[in-house]
Design a protein around this motif. Sequence first.
Motif, PDB file in Angstrom:
ATOM      1  N   ALA A   7       0.879  -1.308  -0.105  1.00 30.23           N
ATOM      2  CA  ALA A   7       0.148  -0.064  -0.063  1.00 30.23           C
ATOM      3  C   ALA A   7       0.959   1.125   0.026  1.00 30.23           C
ATOM      4  O   ALA A   7       0.499   2.070  -0.744  1.00 30.23           O
ATOM      5  N   ALA A   8       1.860   1.150   0.750  1.00 30.00           N
ATOM      6  CA  ALA A   8       2.877   2.417   0.813  1.00 30.00           C
ATOM      7  C   ALA A   8       3.672   2.464  -0.443  1.00 30.00           C
ATOM      8  O   ALA A   8       3.641   3.720  -0.928  1.00 30.00           O
ATOM      9  N   VAL A   9       4.063   1.555  -1.278  1.00 25.72           N
ATOM     10  CA  VAL A   9       4.659   1.586  -2.626  1.00 25.72           C
ATOM     11  C   VAL A   9       3.660   2.152  -3.592  1.00 25.72           C
ATOM     12  O   VAL A   9       3.753   3.004  -4.320  1.00 25.72           O
ATOM     13  N   ILE A  14       1.483   6.611  -6.767  1.00 26.95           N
ATOM     14  CA  ILE A  14       0.498   7.623  -7.257  1.00 26.95           C
ATOM     15  C   ILE A  14       0.847   9.178  -7.014  1.00 26.95           C
ATOM     16  O   ILE A  14       0.477   9.899  -7.870  1.00 26.95           O
ATOM     17  N   ARG A  15       1.417   9.438  -5.715  1.00 24.32           N
ATOM     18  CA  ARG A  15       1.691  10.537  -5.472  1.00 24.32           C
ATOM     19  C   ARG A  15       2.824  11.362  -6.166  1.00 24.32           C
ATOM     20  O   ARG A  15       3.006  12.583  -6.283  1.00 24.32           O
TER      21      ARG A  15
END
Length: 245
Positions: A7-9, A14-15
Amino acid sequence: MISPAPAAVLSDIIRTRRSVRDFLPEPIPPDLLDAVLADANWSPSWSNTQPYRLAVASGDLVQRLKGELCERFDLAMKARQGGLWGKLKLLATRKGLPDGDFATNFAYPADLQPRRRATGHGLYELAGIARDDKAARNRQMRRNFEFFGAPTVIFVFAHRGLREYSILDAGIFLQTLLLSAQAHGLATCAQGALAIWAGPVRDAFAIPEHYRLICGVSIGFAAARPINSFNPGRGGVRELLIPPR
């Protein structure tokens, strides 16, 4: 070392993705581009119909398309600057007239204008283009049809038979492609401007019947230029939420 959670990756990909407007001429290794397209191929679609097709140009074909699209852009700008006579001449020759499958020149709804204007002003300010410098603004617009120097361009088509839902599915596919490119170290810029003139693209590729050109995507390796640092930001999530009655 503990690997970051998936999820962090994903959140980081995305950001940190940006629309890049200056590319290195370095070609994309074929296996790298294939990996990105293979990821995008797993995008969800209406009843798994996959109602989209791609036309991928690299090498000499990119140079050919760049020349033909820039010629049309130059003719359109010349007609605009030539007043009524210039527009009549354009109508007579028709070569610079838009021939895309969708109208790309339309009035933005009033509620969407503020973000559009803020993004445009911020981008041009970073590029050092004054608001009243029409020549510089036209040169920057022309860069769209030079693919911002990218070595590869992907034209995205959607099947007319599923109407709006083909467009929806093509958008989902496009987002997957952009994120996979970011994850693989490639930069991208999705460009609605590349749908203004469909003729050169249709001449270069055997486009299947019933498919309409939505946009193009310039893809390659980002140049270390200030314009590529542009970040228009986003509004808060709560702005997107429709309150209950």
